[in-house]
Design an enzyme around this catalytic site. Sequence first.
Site, PDB file in Angstrom:
ATOM      1  N   GLN A 287       0.829  -1.202   0.000  1.00  0.00           N
ATOM      2  CA  GLN A 287       0.000   0.000   0.000  1.00  0.00           C
ATOM      3  C   GLN A 287       0.865   1.255   0.000  1.00  0.00           C
ATOM      4  OE1 GLN A 287      -2.108   0.721   3.675  1.00  0.00           O
ATOM      5  NE2 GLN A 287      -3.796   1.729   2.637  1.00  0.00           N
TER       6      GLN A 287
ATOM      7  N   GLU B 119     -10.500  -1.674   5.556  1.00  0.00           N
ATOM      8  CA  GLU B 119      -9.316  -1.932   6.380  1.00  0.00           C
ATOM      9  C   GLU B 119      -9.646  -1.776   7.855  1.00  0.00           C
ATOM     10  OE1 GLU B 119      -4.749  -0.248   7.091  1.00  0.00           O
ATOM     11  OE2 GLU B 119      -6.097   0.794   5.722  1.00  0.00           O
TER      12      GLU B 119
END
Length: 398
Positions: free
Chosen positions: A125, A243
């Site tokens: 990420q 998330e």
Amino acid sequence: MNLEFTPEEQAFREEVRSFIAENYPKHLADFGMREDMDREDFVAWHKILGAKGWSVPAWPVEYGGTGWTPTQRYIWGEENARVNALMPLPFGVSMVGPVIYTFGNEEQKAKHLPGIRSGEVWWCQGYSEPGAGSDLASLKTTAVRDGDHYVINGQKTWTTLAQHADWGFFLCRTDPTAKAQEGISFILVDMKTPGVEVKPIKLLDGGYEVNETWLTDVRVPVENLVGQENKGWTYAKFLLAHERSGIAGVARSKRGVEKLREIAAHETLDGQPLIKDFDFAKKVSQLEIDLAALEITELRTLAGEQAGKGPGPESSILKIKGTEIQQRLTELTLEAVGTYSAPYMGGVSNDNGSNEHPVGPDYAAHAAATYFNMRKTSIYGGSNEIQRNIITKMILGL
């Protein structure tokens, strides 16, 4: 909401438990995030689950999901936590995967989703920057259109396990004249592209879990843009909601409390087991009460998702309470093991006569390292201070 498990759900639990017992890699038992773990260790269980068709249980069935109910997914998490299984990393399964199947085009779905499901392709990420962490919209990394490519320049930081990654998903500024949130795009980057450089950052626990990622004149095909240009903030918020829901870690914390009680039954204070000490037992009991309340909240969120409601601002509640509980748990564990929490004492032998490992009993081995590592949980996925602002605005309407 019925909290009693049906006979069918109990049968499902037995099926899951048997599968884990027969297939989970033995060398990863109670893994403890050892420093000597390599890429194949991290993906071993993921590949087994991919072959079984169980690697992405939260995905829609049309993209390879299991079709499990929220309760089945909850049971699945509990059974993996029971053996401290090293689960598939979230960067592909829980983060970029849902973004691609929700906002990506058919070519992107066909190219990327199979590798995420199978565990063959590792993702990282690229969100945070040295000057853009909690204030993510202030990011400076740019992506400038040049024909059928973007040319990306900038620096990302805290890029978890990027040293192993095949692909990364990056937030880049594509319109420097727009308002902060409106000029950002969500771009997929092959980490082998010239100009991508990953530099390790040593953490308090002694490991190299995170990195700096430098992008210098990195040429990325325009076809790697997900969705529309300058709409990346929308996709980023969608990803962060998924998330945050996963960060709660209720099943893991429940197993952690069980282990804490086992430790406190061995350690003594004034000749009595530590768990018999009123002050310590009170802290453990309060932790269990808060964890039970969080468990109900997580079940409600799962039920909402099953009804077609994507994770919304309630995911911020899960994130805040989940990470606070995780940190309190590691603090109590550190308190319970006492002086054995010292991670290394040079020249001092442990119970086995070796000075190559932490001193003291096995259950104390990772207490300090885990405590240090868990300091980050209240920051990543959006700091808990930011989550309180979201709750104030989106839930309380203030």
